[in-house]
Write a protein that holds these residues in place. Structure first.
Motif, PDB file in Angstrom:
ATOM      1  N   MET A  62       0.826  -1.211   0.000  1.00 18.74           N
ATOM      2  CA  MET A  62       0.000   0.000   0.000  1.00 18.74           C
ATOM      3  C   MET A  62       0.857   1.257   0.000  1.00 18.74           C
ATOM      4  O   MET A  62       0.571   2.231  -0.706  1.00 18.74           O
ATOM      5  CB  MET A  62      -0.947  -0.011   1.201  1.00 18.74           C
ATOM      6  N   HIS A  63       1.941   1.254   0.765  1.00 22.17           N
ATOM      7  CA  HIS A  63       2.829   2.413   0.814  1.00 22.17           C
ATOM      8  C   HIS A  63       3.431   2.714  -0.547  1.00 22.17           C
ATOM      9  O   HIS A  63       3.631   3.881  -0.906  1.00 22.17           O
ATOM     10  CB  HIS A  63       3.953   2.155   1.809  1.00 22.17           C
ATOM     11  N   GLU A  64       3.739   1.680  -1.282  1.00 14.71           N
ATOM     12  CA  GLU A  64       4.397   1.872  -2.570  1.00 14.71           C
ATOM     13  C   GLU A  64       3.522   2.631  -3.557  1.00 14.71           C
ATOM     14  O   GLU A  64       4.025   3.196  -4.524  1.00 14.71           O
ATOM     15  CB  GLU A  64       4.795   0.512  -3.144  1.00 14.71           C
ATOM     16  N   ARG A  65       2.229   2.671  -3.307  1.00 18.42           N
ATOM     17  CA  ARG A  65       1.304   3.383  -4.201  1.00 18.42           C
ATOM     18  C   ARG A  65       1.022   4.813  -3.747  1.00 18.42           C
ATOM     19  O   ARG A  65       0.285   5.537  -4.420  1.00 18.42           O
ATOM     20  CB  ARG A  65      -0.022   2.614  -4.301  1.00 18.42           C
ATOM     21  N   VAL A  66       1.565   5.203  -2.594  1.00 15.10           N
ATOM     22  CA  VAL A  66       1.231   6.503  -2.013  1.00 15.10           C
ATOM     23  C   VAL A  66       2.380   7.489  -2.191  1.00 15.10           C
ATOM     24  O   VAL A  66       3.490   7.275  -1.698  1.00 15.10           O
ATOM     25  CB  VAL A  66       0.893   6.364  -0.510  1.00 15.10           C
ATOM     26  N   SER A  67       2.103   8.568  -2.902  1.00 11.10           N
ATOM     27  CA  SER A  67       3.054   9.656  -3.056  1.00 11.10           C
ATOM     28  C   SER A  67       2.266  10.892  -3.465  1.00 11.10           C
ATOM     29  O   SER A  67       1.076  10.817  -3.775  1.00 11.10           O
ATOM     30  CB  SER A  67       4.119   9.325  -4.117  1.00 11.10           C
ATOM     31  N   GLY A  68       2.916  12.027  -3.464  1.00  8.09           N
ATOM     32  CA  GLY A  68       2.214  13.252  -3.848  1.00  8.09           C
ATOM     33  C   GLY A  68       2.974  14.471  -3.388  1.00  8.09           C
ATOM     34  O   GLY A  68       4.201  14.442  -3.262  1.00  8.09           O
ATOM     35  N   GLU A  69       2.245  15.536  -3.129  1.00 12.02           N
ATOM     36  CA  GLU A  69       2.843  16.775  -2.640  1.00 12.02           C
ATOM     37  C   GLU A  69       2.227  17.138  -1.304  1.00 12.02           C
ATOM     38  O   GLU A  69       1.033  16.894  -1.061  1.00 12.02           O
ATOM     39  CB  GLU A  69       2.617  17.920  -3.629  1.00 12.02           C
ATOM     40  N   THR A  70       3.037  17.726  -0.452  1.00 10.93           N
ATOM     41  CA  THR A  70       2.515  18.204   0.822  1.00 10.93           C
ATOM     42  C   THR A  70       1.614  19.399   0.568  1.00 10.93           C
ATOM     43  O   THR A  70       1.525  19.919  -0.551  1.00 10.93           O
ATOM     44  CB  THR A  70       3.656  18.635   1.762  1.00 10.93           C
ATOM     45  N   HIS A  71       0.933  19.853   1.596  1.00 11.62           N
ATOM     46  CA  HIS A  71       0.062  21.018   1.462  1.00 11.62           C
ATOM     47  C   HIS A  71       0.865  22.275   1.148  1.00 11.62           C
ATOM     48  O   HIS A  71       0.308  23.285   0.731  1.00 11.62           O
ATOM     49  CB  HIS A  71      -0.753  21.212   2.744  1.00 11.62           C
ATOM     50  N   GLU A  72       2.178  22.188   1.348  1.00  5.29           N
ATOM     51  CA  GLU A  72       3.063  23.309   1.026  1.00  5.29           C
ATOM     52  C   GLU A  72       3.716  23.144  -0.339  1.00  5.29           C
ATOM     53  O   GLU A  72       4.544  23.960  -0.744  1.00  5.29           O
ATOM     54  CB  GLU A  72       4.148  23.451   2.104  1.00  5.29           C
ATOM     55  N   GLY A  73       3.380  22.057  -1.048  1.00  5.84           N
ATOM     56  CA  GLY A  73       3.873  21.863  -2.406  1.00  5.84           C
ATOM     57  C   GLY A  73       5.168  21.095  -2.533  1.00  5.84           C
ATOM     58  O   GLY A  73       5.764  21.059  -3.623  1.00  5.84           O
ATOM     59  N   ARG A  74       5.618  20.440  -1.481  1.00  9.02           N
ATOM     60  CA  ARG A  74       6.851  19.659  -1.559  1.00  9.02           C
ATOM     61  C   ARG A  74       6.521  18.191  -1.818  1.00  9.02           C
ATOM     62  O   ARG A  74       5.581  17.649  -1.245  1.00  9.02           O
ATOM     63  CB  ARG A  74       7.641  19.788  -0.258  1.00  9.02           C
ATOM     64  N   PRO A  75       7.302  17.523  -2.660  1.00  8.43           N
ATOM     65  CA  PRO A  75       7.011  16.116  -2.967  1.00  8.43           C
ATOM     66  C   PRO A  75       7.317  15.206  -1.773  1.00  8.43           C
ATOM     67  O   PRO A  75       8.214  15.492  -0.972  1.00  8.43           O
ATOM     68  CB  PRO A  75       7.952  15.813  -4.144  1.00  8.43           C
ATOM     69  N   TYR A  76       6.566  14.126  -1.672  1.00  6.37           N
ATOM     70  CA  TYR A  76       6.835  13.128  -0.652  1.00  6.37           C
ATOM     71  C   TYR A  76       6.450  11.767  -1.207  1.00  6.37           C
ATOM     72  O   TYR A  76       5.708  11.660  -2.184  1.00  6.37           O
ATOM     73  CB  TYR A  76       6.016  13.400   0.628  1.00  6.37           C
ATOM     74  N   ARG A  77       6.955  10.730  -0.573  1.00  5.43           N
ATOM     75  CA  ARG A  77       6.524   9.368  -0.889  1.00  5.43           C
ATOM     76  C   ARG A  77       6.427   8.601   0.422  1.00  5.43           C
ATOM     77  O   ARG A  77       7.246   8.771   1.327  1.00  5.43           O
ATOM     78  CB  ARG A  77       7.495   8.684  -1.859  1.00  5.43           C
ATOM     79  N   ALA A  78       5.414   7.779   0.523  1.00  8.21           N
ATOM     80  CA  ALA A  78       5.151   7.093   1.782  1.00  8.21           C
ATOM     81  C   ALA A  78       6.262   6.134   2.179  1.00  8.21           C
ATOM     82  O   ALA A  78       6.448   5.858   3.358  1.00  8.21           O
ATOM     83  CB  ALA A  78       3.823   6.336   1.702  1.00  8.21           C
ATOM     84  N   MET A  79       7.013   5.615   1.195  1.00  9.97           N
ATOM     85  CA  MET A  79       8.081   4.676   1.502  1.00  9.97           C
ATOM     86  C   MET A  79       9.392   5.364   1.877  1.00  9.97           C
ATOM     87  O   MET A  79      10.428   4.710   1.998  1.00  9.97           O
ATOM     88  CB  MET A  79       8.315   3.723   0.323  1.00  9.97           C
ATOM     89  N   ASP A  80       9.362   6.667   2.059  1.00 10.96           N
ATOM     90  CA  ASP A  80      10.544   7.376   2.536  1.00 10.96           C
ATOM     91  C   ASP A  80      10.887   6.828   3.921  1.00 10.96           C
ATOM     92  O   ASP A  80      10.089   6.954   4.864  1.00 10.96           O
ATOM     93  CB  ASP A  80      10.244   8.871   2.612  1.00 10.96           C
ATOM     94  N   PRO A  81      12.050   6.209   4.095  1.00  9.82           N
ATOM     95  CA  PRO A  81      12.386   5.603   5.387  1.00  9.82           C
ATOM     96  C   PRO A  81      12.336   6.576   6.555  1.00  9.82           C
ATOM     97  O   PRO A  81      11.984   6.199   7.681  1.00  9.82           O
ATOM     98  CB  PRO A  81      13.811   5.077   5.171  1.00  9.82           C
ATOM     99  N   ALA A  82      12.665   7.850   6.298  1.00  2.00           N
ATOM    100  CA  ALA A  82      12.646   8.835   7.381  1.00  2.00           C
ATOM    101  C   ALA A  82      11.229   9.054   7.890  1.00  2.00           C
ATOM    102  O   ALA A  82      11.005   9.204   9.099  1.00  2.00           O
ATOM    103  CB  ALA A  82      13.254  10.152   6.900  1.00  2.00           C
ATOM    104  N   LEU A  83      10.253   9.079   6.975  1.00  2.00           N
ATOM    105  CA  LEU A  83       8.863   9.243   7.395  1.00  2.00           C
ATOM    106  C   LEU A  83       8.382   8.013   8.154  1.00  2.00           C
ATOM    107  O   LEU A  83       7.630   8.121   9.133  1.00  2.00           O
ATOM    108  CB  LEU A  83       7.973   9.492   6.175  1.00  2.00           C
ATOM    109  N   LEU A  84       8.805   6.845   7.719  1.00  2.00           N
ATOM    110  CA  LEU A  84       8.395   5.614   8.388  1.00  2.00           C
ATOM    111  C   LEU A  84       9.000   5.539   9.787  1.00  2.00           C
ATOM    112  O   LEU A  84       8.380   5.016  10.715  1.00  2.00           O
ATOM    113  CB  LEU A  84       8.813   4.408   7.552  1.00  2.00           C
TER     114      LEU A  84
END
Length: 305
Positions: free
Chosen positions: A119-141
């Motif tokens: 499920m994480h591998e399908r989740v990415s986008g931009e923050t509300h401030e316009g910066r890109p992110y991806r759910a599988m970013d180890p730092a976020l996890l």
């Protein structure tokens, strides 16, 4: 993100076989295989921490406040979650997924990690401030793992075992490393000192935002008992806010607003927690208790020493 992810677990009872949990094709039998300790086993702190439902509820709310105050996790969780549509089912799903990796046999826990990763591998986008992110970013996890572990442990200490030693707190975080890495983190702190230091580095990155407030409004009203249960749900929500440190509350833009005040909230939740422990000792069919039967041990291992 694990704390709010879409696991459709539900408990089912079948007269002809052992009680199981079902998750979109994944069936978890907490009674088998006999002798399988899962990722922790009856000697782990996790079996104690995750057994008290009141501690889990307040700790979970504290964790999500912290998660939603971080820009990338805010977008990843809130924009890809059905919490806003069906918060009661979301909370139930999340709790039962946690039970799977805590009390389930090892194979079930590993399969849960795999499903979350897909499920994480399908989740990415931009923050509300316009910066890109991806759910599988180890730092976020890492952030999601640590906020959850910290929230649940703080709630357990406050409402179940206020004398828990620093060494046992270290043990809880050390035991949790396998879960954090199982969900995709590359590094997680494994002691209370490391957690405190990590949280201090993250504090300046948190910010007050509308999503945190929307979450608190929704979770304060979401109860399977309708309006009659809302006062209790609001109390639990305020208890989650109260678990945060003063610095965390300021950074996240939240405060305890219950008429009872912080002391009253703690006293009321403390009484509720004691009642929950009394009821739990007589239920006999929770994932924790089924896991004890799988391991052929007394349920005494689920309670503070």
């Amino acid at each position: 993100m694990p704390a709010l992810h879409d696991h459709a677990f539900e408990t089912v009872d079948a007269p002809s076989r052992a009680p199981k949990s079902a998750a979109r094709g994944l069936r978890i039998n907490y009674l088998e295989p006999v002798g399988d300790p899962g990722l922790g086993g009856p000697g782990s702190l996790a079996w104690k921490v995750f057994h008290n439902p009141v501690a889990k509820a307040t700790g979970g709310i504290a964790a999500v406040i912290l998660e939603l105050a971080e820009p990338s996790v805010r977008a990843g969780v809130w924009d890809h979650s059905t919490f806003k549509v069906d918060p009661i089912q979301r909370m139930r799903n999340t709790a039962e997924a946690a039970m799977a990796v805590t009390y389930g046999p090892e194979k079930a826990a590993r399969m849960t990690f795999e499903r979350v990763t897909r499920m994480h591998e399908r989740v990415s986008g931009e923050t509300h401030e316009g910066r890109p992110y991806r759910a599988m970013d180890p730092a976020l996890l890492t952030w999601v793992h640590v906020t959850a572990a910290w929230g649940f442990l703080q709630a357990y200490i406050r409402y179940a075992d206020p004398d828990l030693s620093r060494a046992d707190q270290d043990r809880f975080y050390r035991e949790g490393e396998i879960k954090g890495k199982g969900f995709g983190a590359e590094w997680v702190p494994t002691s209370a000192d490391e957690v405190d230091a990590y949280m201090a580095t993250m504090l300046p990155k948190l910010y007050a935002n509308d999503t945190v407030q929307e979450f608190l409004k929704i979770v304060g009203e979401a109860t399977p008992f309708g309006r009659a249960g809302q006062p209790l749900q609001r109390l639990i929500t305020q208890g989650g806010i109260d678990l945060l440190t003063d610095e965390m509350r300021k950074a996240c833009g939240v405060r305890v607003t219950h008429p009872l005040g912080r002391r009253g909230v703690r006293a009321a939740i403390g009484a509720l927690s004691a009642t929950a422990r009394f009821v739990a000792r007589r239920s006999g069919n929770s994932p924790a208790e089924l896991a004890c039967r799988r391991m052929d041990v007394s349920t005494d291992c689920l309670y503070p020493n």
